[in-house]
Design an enzyme around this catalytic site. Structure first.
Site, PDB file in Angstrom:
ATOM      1  CD  GLU A   1      -2.988  -0.983   2.327  1.00 11.02           C
ATOM      2  OE1 GLU A   1      -2.888  -0.049   3.132  1.00 11.02           O
ATOM      3  OE2 GLU A   1      -3.825  -1.887   2.438  1.00 11.02           O
TER       4      GLU A   1
ATOM      5  CD  GLU B   1      -3.397  -5.658   3.884  1.00  9.38           C
ATOM      6  OE1 GLU B   1      -4.221  -4.822   4.310  1.00  9.38           O
ATOM      7  OE2 GLU B   1      -2.173  -5.502   3.939  1.00  9.38           O
TER       8      GLU B   1
HETATM    9  O1  IFM Z   1      -3.549  -3.088   9.241  1.00 14.46           O
HETATM   10  C1  IFM Z   1      -3.591  -2.543   7.952  1.00 14.46           C
HETATM   11  C2  IFM Z   1      -2.470  -3.101   7.100  1.00 14.46           C
HETATM   12  O2  IFM Z   1      -1.216  -2.900   7.686  1.00 14.46           O
HETATM   13  C3  IFM Z   1      -2.477  -2.429   5.750  1.00 14.46           C
HETATM   14  N1  IFM Z   1      -3.777  -2.498   5.134  1.00 14.46           N
HETATM   15  C4  IFM Z   1      -4.925  -2.135   5.921  1.00 14.46           C
HETATM   16  C5  IFM Z   1      -4.901  -2.856   7.256  1.00 14.46           C
HETATM   17  C6  IFM Z   1      -6.115  -2.444   8.090  1.00 14.46           C
HETATM   18  O3  IFM Z   1      -6.102  -1.079   8.343  1.00 14.46           O
END
Ligand code: IFM
Length: 436
Positions: A161, A341
Site C-alpha cells: 500500500e 488483504e
Molecule cells: O492493518 C492494515 C495493514 O497494515 C495495511 N492495510 C490495511 C490494514 C487495516 O487497516
C-alpha cells in the site's frame, strides 16, 4: 467454475504489527519504534505486539489448523540490515528462515512482502524515501532477501500500500514518520518509491535462486455501479480509474503495470517510467470496500444512509467490491488477480463460554468471497485471497483497539483463541469455496 484447485487460500500479517522483539537479535529501531510516542491510541506500541517472533511455531500450528494454503508476511528491513554497513544480520535472517521452514512443513506456501511500512531509522536519518540516493539500500535489501529465501518462497511483493504509507506518513501525518510535507516533497517521495519498486524487481529477478513471481500489493479503490446496466457499469469503470485522484487505483497501477504517466503522476519522466514499469507476474491488491461514483472526492460511500453497515473501523461494508475490483483491474491490467488483504475489524472479546463469537466477520468474509467467486465464475483468473489478518495485531495509530484477526490475541497473556470466523474460513478452504 468457482475457485481453481490450487487457489491460495491464505491470511496476511506484517512484521511490525505482530513480531514484537523490537530490539532483539541485532534488530535496530524502525520509524514506528522511534516515533511512536504521542502518536498512537492509549500509548500502545509495537515493542511486544503479538510476540510472534517468539511464538511463530504456535502461530503456524494454528494456521495449519485453519488449513491455510498460503501465508503472507512481511520482513522487517531493520532485522536484516540493522545499519548501513551492508552486512546481513544473520540472526534476523535466521528468524525468517525458521518461519519459512515451519510454514513449508505445515504445507503452507509462504508469500513475502518486503516493505510493509517499517523503514529502518538509519535509512530515515539519511533522508528516507525523500532521497533518491537511498534507493540502493532498498534494492540491496530486496536482493539479499530474495537471494537467501527464494529457494523456499516463490511469491514476492515489493511494497504494501504505497498509497497509504505515503499519504498517511508524509501528507496527513497520521502514520510514521508523522510528517506533513509540501506537495513537491510528497511527489519526490512517490517517485522514489516507484523507482525503488522498479529497481528492486530488476535486482530480485537476477538474485532469485529459481524463477519467482513478483507483484506489489497496492490499496486499490474501486467504484461499484449503482446497477448493472452497461451505462452504469461504464460510469463505475471510468470512475475507478480516474487519473486525477492521487492515491486512487491508477495512480500507482498505471505507471507500474502499464508504464503510463497520468494526471496524478505527470511528474514522472520517460526514463523514470522505463524503470518503474517492470513486467510483473500477478496483480495484487488490498481492498476493504468500494466507493460509489458521484461521491465528493475523499468521501467513500455516497450510497450510505443513516445506519449504513459499518465495521469497527467505521468503514462501509460493500461486499460487491471484490467482484468489481477483480473484474475492472483484470480488464485494465490483464494479469492474474490476487487479493492480498480483505477483512474487517470487529468488536471481538472473549465471551462467557470462553470462545470468541464473531458472526459479523463470518458474514463479511462470506459475502466478499461470493463476489470474488462471481468474478472467477465469469472467467477472471483469480489466484488467491489473503484474509487480513491472521491474528489481531497492532493497528498502527489505533494501537490494539481494533481487531481484524481470525485468531484472537489476549495481549496480557498472549493466549491465542481461534475465533468462529477461523472455523468458518477453515470450512471454506476445505471445500474450496463450495460451501459459500
Ligand atoms: O492493518 C492494515 C495493514 O497494515 C495495511 N492495510 C490495511 C490494514 C487495516 O487497516
Amino acid at each position: 467454475m468457482g475457485f481453481s484447485k490450487d487457489f491460495f487460500w491464505g491470511a496476511a500479517s506484517a512484521s511490525h504489527q505482530i513480531e514484537g522483539a523490537y530490539l532483539e537479535d541485532g534488530k535496530t529501531l524502525n520509524i514506528w519504534d522511534a516515533f511512536v510516542e504521542g502518536h498512537v491510541a492509549r500509548g500502545d506500541d509495537g515493542k511486544v505486539a503479538c510476540d510472534h517472533y517468539h511464538r511463530y511455531k504456535e502461530d503456524v500450528a494454528l494456521m495449519k489448523k485453519i488449513g491455510l494454503k498460503s501465508y503472507r508476511f512481511s520482513i522487517s528491513w531493520a532485522r536484516i540490515f540493522p545499519d548501513d554497513s551492508g552486512k546481513i544480520n544473520e540472526k534476523g535472517l535466521q528468524f525468517y528462515k525458521n518461519l519459512v521452514n515451519e510454514l513449508i512443513e505445515a504445507g503452507i506456501k509462504p508469500m513475502c512482502t518486503l516493505y510493509h511500512w517499517d523503514m529502518p531509522m538509519w535509512v530515515f536519518e539519511k533522508g528516507g524515501w525523500e532521497k533518491e540516493e537511498n534507493i540502493p539500500y532498498f534494492v540491496r535489501y530486496a536482493e539479499a532477501c530474495v537471494k537467501e529465501l527464494s529457494d523456499k518462497i516463490e511469491y514476492w511483493l515489493t511494497f504494501n500500500e504505497p498509497e497509504a504509507f505515503i499519504s498517511a506518513g508524509y501528507e496527513s501525518g497520521e502514520h510514521a514518520p508523522f510528517l506533513q510535507l509540501s506537495g513537491e516533497r510528497v511527489k519526490a517521495i512517490t517517485r522514489n518509491v516507484m523507482l525503488a519498486h522498479g529497481r528492486a524487481v530488476l535486482a530480485m529477478r537476477k538474485a532469485a535462486a529459481r524463477p519467482i513471481k513478483i507483484g506489489t500489493a497496492h490499496a486499490a479503490c474501486v467504484t461499484s455501479p449503482a446497477n448493472e446496466t452497461p451505462e452504469e457499469i461504464e460510469k463505475a469503470r471510468v470512475s475507478t480509474f480516474e487519473t486525477d485522484r492521487p492515491y486512487f487505483c491508477s495512480w500507482w497501477a498505471d505507471p507500474v503495470f502499464l508504464g503510463k504517466r497520468q494526471a496524478g503522476t505527470n511528474y514522472l519522466s520517460d526514463e523514470d517510467l522505463k524503470i518503474i514499469h517492470q513486467p510483473l507476474d500477478f496483480y495484487a491488491f488490498n481492498m476493504y470496500n468500494a466507493d460509489g461514483y458521484g461521491a465528493p472526492k475523499n468521501q467513500s460511500n455516497p450510497r450510505s444512509y443513516p445506519g449504513y453497515p459499518l465495521t469497527a473501523m467505521d468503514w462501509p461494508i460493500t461486499p460487491e467490491c471484490l467482484y468489481w475490483g477483480a473484474r475492472f483491474c483484470y480488464e485494465r491490467y490483464g494479469l492474474p488477480i490476487m487479493i492480498t488483504e480483505n477483512g474487517m475489524a470487529n468488536l471481538d472479546f472473549i465471551m462467557l463460554d470462553g470462545e470468541v463469537h464473531d458472526p459479523q466477520r463470518i458474514d463479511y468474509v462470506h459475502r466478499h468471497l461470493l463476489g470474488l467467486k462471481r468474478a472467477a465464475d465469469e472467467g477472471v483468473p483469480v489466484i488467491g485471497y489473503q484474509y487480513w489478518s491472521i491474528m489481531d495485531n497492532f493497528e498502527w495509530a489505533l494501537g490494539y483497539s481494533r481487531r481484524f484477526g481470525l485468531i484472537y490475541v489476549d495481549y496480557p497473556t498472549q493466549r491465542r483463541i481461534l475465533k468462529d470466523s477461523a472455523l468458518f474460513y477453515a470450512e471454506v478452504i476445505k471445500t474450496n469455496g463450495e460451501n459459500l
